[in-house]
Structure formats: structure tokens, C-alpha cells
Scaffold this active site. Structure first.
Site, PDB file in Angstrom:
ATOM      1  N   CYS A  72       0.848  -1.196   0.000  1.00  0.00           N
ATOM      2  CA  CYS A  72       0.000   0.000   0.000  1.00  0.00           C
ATOM      3  C   CYS A  72       0.880   1.241   0.000  1.00  0.00           C
ATOM      4  O   CYS A  72       1.818   1.346   0.787  1.00  0.00           O
ATOM      5  CB  CYS A  72      -0.883  -0.002   1.250  1.00  0.00           C
ATOM      6  SG  CYS A  72      -1.761   1.555   1.516  1.00  0.00           S
ATOM      7  N   CYS A  78       0.137   5.845   7.314  1.00  0.00           N
ATOM      8  CA  CYS A  78      -1.068   5.367   7.981  1.00  0.00           C
ATOM      9  C   CYS A  78      -0.677   4.631   9.264  1.00  0.00           C
ATOM     10  O   CYS A  78       0.329   3.949   9.331  1.00  0.00           O
ATOM     11  CB  CYS A  78      -1.810   4.428   7.037  1.00  0.00           C
ATOM     12  SG  CYS A  78      -3.264   3.674   7.736  1.00  0.00           S
ATOM     13  N   CYS A  81      -0.770  -0.128   9.465  1.00  0.00           N
ATOM     14  CA  CYS A  81       0.080  -1.224   8.963  1.00  0.00           C
ATOM     15  C   CYS A  81       1.559  -0.969   9.214  1.00  0.00           C
ATOM     16  O   CYS A  81       2.327  -0.777   8.286  1.00  0.00           O
ATOM     17  CB  CYS A  81      -0.137  -1.404   7.464  1.00  0.00           C
ATOM     18  SG  CYS A  81      -1.673  -2.222   7.051  1.00  0.00           S
ATOM     19  N   CYS A 159      -8.380   0.251   1.123  1.00  0.00           N
ATOM     20  CA  CYS A 159      -7.439  -0.289   2.108  1.00  0.00           C
ATOM     21  C   CYS A 159      -7.235  -1.768   1.806  1.00  0.00           C
ATOM     22  O   CYS A 159      -8.194  -2.521   1.654  1.00  0.00           O
ATOM     23  CB  CYS A 159      -8.009  -0.109   3.508  1.00  0.00           C
ATOM     24  SG  CYS A 159      -7.161  -1.106   4.748  1.00  0.00           S
ATOM     25  N   GLN A 282     -14.880 -10.535  16.255  1.00  0.00           N
ATOM     26  CA  GLN A 282     -13.496 -10.617  15.774  1.00  0.00           C
ATOM     27  C   GLN A 282     -13.419 -10.188  14.309  1.00  0.00           C
ATOM     28  O   GLN A 282     -14.295 -10.537  13.520  1.00  0.00           O
ATOM     29  CB  GLN A 282     -12.975 -12.049  15.919  1.00  0.00           C
ATOM     30  CG  GLN A 282     -12.747 -12.479  17.356  1.00  0.00           C
ATOM     31  CD  GLN A 282     -11.450 -11.916  17.930  1.00  0.00           C
ATOM     32  OE1 GLN A 282     -10.680 -11.229  17.253  1.00  0.00           O
ATOM     33  NE2 GLN A 282     -11.215 -12.203  19.196  1.00  0.00           N
ATOM     34  N   TYR A 311     -16.275 -11.905  29.401  1.00  0.00           N
ATOM     35  CA  TYR A 311     -16.027 -11.004  28.260  1.00  0.00           C
ATOM     36  C   TYR A 311     -16.483 -11.738  26.986  1.00  0.00           C
ATOM     37  O   TYR A 311     -15.716 -11.896  26.042  1.00  0.00           O
ATOM     38  CB  TYR A 311     -14.554 -10.617  28.135  1.00  0.00           C
ATOM     39  CG  TYR A 311     -13.916 -10.067  29.383  1.00  0.00           C
ATOM     40  CD1 TYR A 311     -13.880  -8.693  29.619  1.00  0.00           C
ATOM     41  CD2 TYR A 311     -13.319 -10.912  30.329  1.00  0.00           C
ATOM     42  CE1 TYR A 311     -13.275  -8.184  30.755  1.00  0.00           C
ATOM     43  CE2 TYR A 311     -12.716 -10.408  31.465  1.00  0.00           C
ATOM     44  CZ  TYR A 311     -12.688  -9.051  31.676  1.00  0.00           C
ATOM     45  OH  TYR A 311     -12.079  -8.556  32.800  1.00  0.00           O
ATOM     46  N   GLU A 332     -20.933 -10.347  29.809  1.00  0.00           N
ATOM     47  CA  GLU A 332     -20.480  -9.308  28.880  1.00  0.00           C
ATOM     48  C   GLU A 332     -21.119  -7.987  29.308  1.00  0.00           C
ATOM     49  O   GLU A 332     -22.267  -7.963  29.754  1.00  0.00           O
ATOM     50  CB  GLU A 332     -20.906  -9.730  27.462  1.00  0.00           C
ATOM     51  CG  GLU A 332     -21.018  -8.655  26.425  1.00  0.00           C
ATOM     52  CD  GLU A 332     -19.692  -8.000  26.073  1.00  0.00           C
ATOM     53  OE1 GLU A 332     -18.683  -8.696  25.898  1.00  0.00           O
ATOM     54  OE2 GLU A 332     -19.682  -6.752  25.991  1.00  0.00           O
ATOM     55  N   ASP A 384     -11.565 -13.416  27.919  1.00  0.00           N
ATOM     56  CA  ASP A 384     -11.118 -12.827  26.647  1.00  0.00           C
ATOM     57  C   ASP A 384     -11.292 -11.313  26.732  1.00  0.00           C
ATOM     58  O   ASP A 384     -12.145 -10.738  26.064  1.00  0.00           O
ATOM     59  CB  ASP A 384     -11.961 -13.420  25.492  1.00  0.00           C
ATOM     60  CG  ASP A 384     -11.516 -12.909  24.131  1.00  0.00           C
ATOM     61  OD1 ASP A 384     -10.485 -12.211  24.045  1.00  0.00           O
ATOM     62  OD2 ASP A 384     -12.216 -13.201  23.141  1.00  0.00           O
ATOM     63  N   CYS A 411      -5.501 -10.170  23.573  1.00  0.00           N
ATOM     64  CA  CYS A 411      -5.053  -9.419  22.396  1.00  0.00           C
ATOM     65  C   CYS A 411      -3.937  -8.452  22.777  1.00  0.00           C
ATOM     66  O   CYS A 411      -3.626  -7.535  22.027  1.00  0.00           O
ATOM     67  CB  CYS A 411      -6.218  -8.696  21.732  1.00  0.00           C
ATOM     68  SG  CYS A 411      -7.146  -7.664  22.861  1.00  0.00           S
TER      69      CYS A 411
HETATM   70  N1  SAH Z   1     -15.064 -13.286  23.445  1.00  0.00           N
HETATM   71  C1  SAH Z   1     -15.674 -12.379  22.519  1.00  0.00           C
HETATM   72  C2  SAH Z   1     -15.423 -10.915  22.828  1.00  0.00           C
HETATM   73  C3  SAH Z   1     -14.014 -10.508  23.124  1.00  0.00           C
HETATM   74  S1  SAH Z   1     -13.691  -8.784  23.071  1.00  0.00           S
HETATM   75  C4  SAH Z   1     -15.281 -12.706  21.108  1.00  0.00           C
HETATM   76  O1  SAH Z   1     -14.339 -13.434  20.859  1.00  0.00           O
HETATM   77  O2  SAH Z   1     -15.938 -12.202  20.185  1.00  0.00           O
HETATM   78  C5  SAH Z   1     -13.861  -8.268  24.716  1.00  0.00           C
HETATM   79  C6  SAH Z   1     -15.299  -8.071  25.138  1.00  0.00           C
HETATM   80  O3  SAH Z   1     -15.283  -7.674  26.518  1.00  0.00           O
HETATM   81  C7  SAH Z   1     -16.063  -6.987  24.407  1.00  0.00           C
HETATM   82  O4  SAH Z   1     -17.268  -7.536  23.933  1.00  0.00           O
HETATM   83  C8  SAH Z   1     -16.339  -5.919  25.483  1.00  0.00           C
HETATM   84  O5  SAH Z   1     -17.579  -5.280  25.318  1.00  0.00           O
HETATM   85  C9  SAH Z   1     -16.340  -6.752  26.735  1.00  0.00           C
HETATM   86  N2  SAH Z   1     -16.017  -6.086  28.014  1.00  0.00           N
HETATM   87  C10 SAH Z   1     -15.212  -5.023  28.215  1.00  0.00           C
HETATM   88  N3  SAH Z   1     -15.099  -4.786  29.537  1.00  0.00           N
HETATM   89  C11 SAH Z   1     -15.842  -5.719  30.186  1.00  0.00           C
HETATM   90  C12 SAH Z   1     -16.087  -6.016  31.582  1.00  0.00           C
HETATM   91  N4  SAH Z   1     -15.559  -5.276  32.547  1.00  0.00           N
HETATM   92  N5  SAH Z   1     -16.882  -7.063  31.868  1.00  0.00           N
HETATM   93  C13 SAH Z   1     -17.420  -7.828  30.885  1.00  0.00           C
HETATM   94  N6  SAH Z   1     -17.216  -7.600  29.575  1.00  0.00           N
HETATM   95  C14 SAH Z   1     -16.430  -6.564  29.220  1.00  0.00           C
END
Ligand code: SAH
Length: 462
Positions: A72, A78, A81, A159, A282, A311, A332, A384, A411
């Protein structure tokens, strides 16, 4: 010590976690923008400090064997990347090392049990989501991306991380805004209407959601926009998102449907998911399936377990787990995501998954997901979290609950390592495996699945 604007030759030996080259010259460590390990560069000092200095690459004197031409033309300006000029195999090695180093240095695990990184076959055009800032560039209404570390917009029509159809949608949208003299939002003054354009696509269903983010309650001539966009095959959902805040959060809380359902669907490993605009999903579905399968394997389910998926977003990991567990409880914080999660369990005929809205640390610490109903015992806890990692109160609560296994999907290697250090303090849990996944090629972001196993008191510790 260097002076500002001084030039020096430097041999680059490493990369920072943000993708800047690390080199040494005259006893001083240099952080050099746009330089790669193996490069010898002429560095232009931009910010000298006592024992180190920031610099940019003025000229490459001899290139690294891992250097490739960026695909790119905007790759350097940017912010998205930072690794595009690094050969893909070297990007993977960099990310693997990032995880290992974090586990060693921050986590205090001298020899982390790493599994090899899982890379992509096709490291471009993998993203199913893009959020283009809309603004004025030299007097012209423009869509693009932010220049690295600023809020200046670089015009980007296509992009290379996103599908080609996005370019066509952007073209139609900009033309529409210009024709009806609809203004772009100005971050400095707060004036103007259109802030971002969000595009999300379900790669396996082909369904596309287009969602302008505006700072008012309506978009003039929105009926015309709908008519023009509907001709693009796949567009099944058009909505507005209202964001009247002055901050730099992209989406507001309100979604106004203009056409179709205010969500799209996608399929992962035979499960079908509904995804609303405010719900996390994701961005790389091909790698996501591999990531989730690894998380499932790390959970080690036999069908007898109660599993917490904290999460949980729209319940993606939860439903992967539910197919192999006795029951799954997902938590969540975003209400729309929990609405999606419940709907997703139902549409996949999954009856052993329940979902709760709230902060994971609060619900788990206080010992109940619902008023008056104590938490069941969890055999396995999956977390997560976003980049900032888990709240300390949640880590404490997990240690109190003593699940047999903890699966940590992360992540951000640094916060992952920090949290693992807490969970593994006193030898109560042992780090069994850590496997990086490349979900975000060309960028510095790294995903990882980690398995922790509870250590029996008094047993030999690993
Ligand atoms: N496991 C899911 C989401 C992961 S991303 C997947 O793979 O798609 C992280 C997520 O945590 C998001 O959806 C965000 O809204 C949520 N989140 C952020 N802070 C939080 C908290 N304190 N308690 C619960 N969820 C939370």
C-alpha cells in the site's frame, strides 16, 4: 548524547512492540521509525533523551534481508500497517517473540511453554470490519484513515486489509454527501454532521452492514442513500449510529435502522451468529475459527463441565464451548451483545448456555450473576478481555473459585503476562501452554491463547 536533527548511522537489531526499529549508535539506544531489524540506516534524530533517542529513517544504507516493498502506498503514513515492509514470515517471528518476551520479562516465566504461532495463508484483505473517519482534507470531503498517532486523515479509497467492495461503498457515500452538501464533523469545533462510516461484512454469508456515524439525530436525504447503496449485492443492513459526544470514541449508543435488520449474520465452524453494530466481533474470521478451536481444546472439556466465558461478546466462544460442556455462563458488559448472544444460542438450538449483562469483575466478585442466585462452581473459566486485560478484582475472584483450568484469550501480550503473573503467584496455577495467533497481519497486534492448570496443594509443582 545526540542533538535534535543530528544524523547518525545505525544498525537495527530489533523491533519495539509498536514496530519501531531498535538500534545503537555511539553508546545510545535509538528507536527509529520505518527501520527494520537487519537494516543499516541513516537516522535523523527527532527527540533526543539522556540515554536514548527517537529518530526517523532518512535513508536506508543497506536493507534488511526481510525487507519487502509495501503493498500500500500509504503504509508508512497510515497508523494501521506498521509492519507492511517486513516479510510476512518475519512478522510472525516478531509476534511470537513479543509474546515470549512478555511472558519472560513481565510474567516472570523463565521458559514459557510456547506453541508455534498460527499464521495466515493470505495476509491481506482479511478484515471484515472497517471504520473510516470522514473529514475535510484541503477543502475536500474525504474518507480515509488517521495518520499514525494523529487525527489527520489520509485519503484511502481501497485499504488492502479490507474487501474491494468497501471502496465502492465509500465512493457512493462520499458522492452522496457532496451532492447534498452534508458536512463532515469537525473534531476541533464539534460542528458538522458525519463522523465515520462503519462497514462490516459476514464473510461466510456475504451480508454487509453499512452504518454512517453522525453527530445529530438524522441524516438528510437518507432515503436516497439507501436507494443508491441497495444496488450493491450483499448490503442487507443500513443504519445510522448517533454519537454526539466530543471524545474520540467512534460509536455512540443509539442505532437507527434505515434498511433491513439492524445486524448482519456470519457463520463460524457451523455456528450462525447475529452481530449488531455495537457488539464486538473478531475482525478476522478465518483465524478466529482457529483461535476458538484452540481455546476449546485448552478448556479440555468432556461434557461434564460448567464453564464461565467472561467477556463473551455475542457468545461466540460460549457456543463453541457449549457444544462440548455441561453448561456455559457468558458475561459481557454491552447489553446489545448479550441480546445477540441469547439470540445466537437460540438460533443454533443450544440450550445449555446462559448469558448475563454486567462487568465480569462485579458479577463474579459478588458471587452471583443474578440477584439472589449464587454462582455455580466453575470447572473451567475462559476470559477474553480487551487490551487492558482483566480487572484485578476478577483475578482475585477466579483464584477464590479455584477452577481446574483457566483459558486466557488475549489481544495484548503485556497485560496477558501481567495477569498470568497474578494468577500463577504462589504456584496455585501453572502455565501449561501459550500459543500466539496472527489475527492482524501487517499491524503490530498479537493475539494469544493460554492454558493454566490448577496445581493440587502439596503436589509436585511444575
Ligand atoms: N469473546 C468475545 C469478545 C471478546 S472482546 C469474542 O471473541 O468475540 C472483549 C469483550 O469484553 C467486548 O465484547 C467488550 O464489550 C467486553 N467487556 C469489556 N469490559 C468488560 C467487563 N468489565 N466485563 C465484561 N465484559 C467486558
Amino acid at each position: 548524547m545526540f542533538a535534535k536533527n543530528e544524523r547518525t548511522e545505525a544498525a537495527i537489531t530489533d523491533l519495539t512492540r509498536d514496530g519501531e526499529g531498535i538500534g545503537r549508535a555511539e553508546g545510545c539506544t535509538l528507536f527509529v521509525k520505518d527501520a527494520l531489524p537487519g537494516d543499516r540506516v541513516l537516522a535523523h534524530i527527532t527527540r533526543p533523551k539522556k540515554t536514548y533517542a527517537y529518530a526517523r529513517t532518512e535513508r536506508i544504507l543497506s536493507p534488511s534481508p526481510d525487507r519487502v516493498e509495501a503493498a500500500c502506498p500509504e503504509a508508512r503514513r497510515c497508523g494501521g500497517c506498521r509492519l507492511q515492509e517486513l516479510r510476512y514470515e518475519a512478522q510472525l517471528a516478531f509476534k511470537e517473540k513479543l509474546v515470549r518476551d512478555a511472558l519472560v520479562r513481565i510474567g516472570g516465566f523463565p521458559e514459557p511453554p510456547m506453541k508455534g504461532i498460527v499464521g495466515m495463508e493470505e495476509p491481506f484483505r482479511y478484515r471484515n470490519k472497517a471504520q473510516y473517519p470522514i473529514g475535510m482534507v484541503k477543502g475536500e470531503l474525504t474518507a480515509g484513515f488517521y495518520v499514525s498517532r494523529t487525527h489527520d486523515i489520509i485519503p484511502v479509497s481501497d485499504c488492502l486489509l479490507t474487501r474491494e467492495v468497501n471502496a465502492e461503498i465509500l465512493r457512493i457515500f462520499l458522492e452522496f454527501l457532496k451532492e447534498y452538501r452534508i458536512s463532515a464533523y469537525d473534531e476541533q469545533t464539534g460542528a458538522g454532521l458525519v463522523r465515520h462510516l462503519l462497514i462490516r461484512e459476514g464473510f461466510s454469508t456475504g451480508q454487509i452492514l453499512v452504518c454512517p456515524v453522525i453527530s445529530g439525530s438524522s441524516l438528510p436525504k437518507s432515503g436516497v442513500l439507501v436507494e443508491r447503496l441497495r444496488v450493491i449485492p450483499g448490503i442487507t443492513s443500513i443504519c445510522l449510529n448517533v454519537n454526539t459526544s466530543r471524545g474520540n470514541v467512534i460509536l455512540g449508543q443509539k442505532v437507527i435502522p434505515l434498511f433491513g435488520d439492524p445486524w448482519i449474520e456470519d457463520e463460524l465452524d457451523g455456528l450462525r451468529f447475529r452481530i449488531s453494530p455495537l457488539s464486538f466481533y473478531q475482525v478476522n474470521p478465518v483465524q478466529t475459527v482457529r483461535l476458538y478451536r484452540a481455546a476449546l481444546e485448552a478448556a479440555g472439556l468432556t461434557g461434564q463441565e460448567t464453564v464461565f466465558d467472561l467477556y463473551c461478546g455475542i457468545g461466540t466462544i460460549s457456543l463453541f464451548l457449549a457444544r462440548k460442556a455441561k453448561e456455559v455462563c457468558g458475561v459481557e458488559i454491552v447489553p446489545d451483545a448479550i441480546r445477540d448472544a441469547k439470540e445466537n444460542a437460540a438460533r443454533n438450538g443450544i440450550c445449555n448456555a446462559r448469558f448475563y449483562t454486567g462487568a465480569a469483575e462485579e458479577l463474579v466478585s459478588r458471587g452471583c450473576f443474578e440477584e439472589g442466585v449464587p454462582l455455580p462452581h466453575a470447572d473451567v473459566v475462559v476470559v477474553d478481555p480487551p487490551r487492558k486485560g482483566c480487572d484485578p478484582a476478577l483475578l482475585k475472584a477466579i483464584l477464590r473459585m479455584e477452577p481446574d483450568r483457566v483459558v486466557y484469550v488475549s489481544c495484548d501480550p503485556a497485560t496477558l503476562a501481567r495477569d498470568l503473573k497474578t494468577l500463577c503467584a504462589d504456584g496455585r496455577y501453572a502455565l501449561r501452554s501459550a500459543q500466539p495467533f496472527d489475527m492482524f497481519s501487517q499491524s503490530c497486534h498479537t493475539e494469544c491463547v493460554v492454558k493454566l492448570v490448577r496445581q493440587e496443594p502439596g503436589a509436585d509443582r511444575e
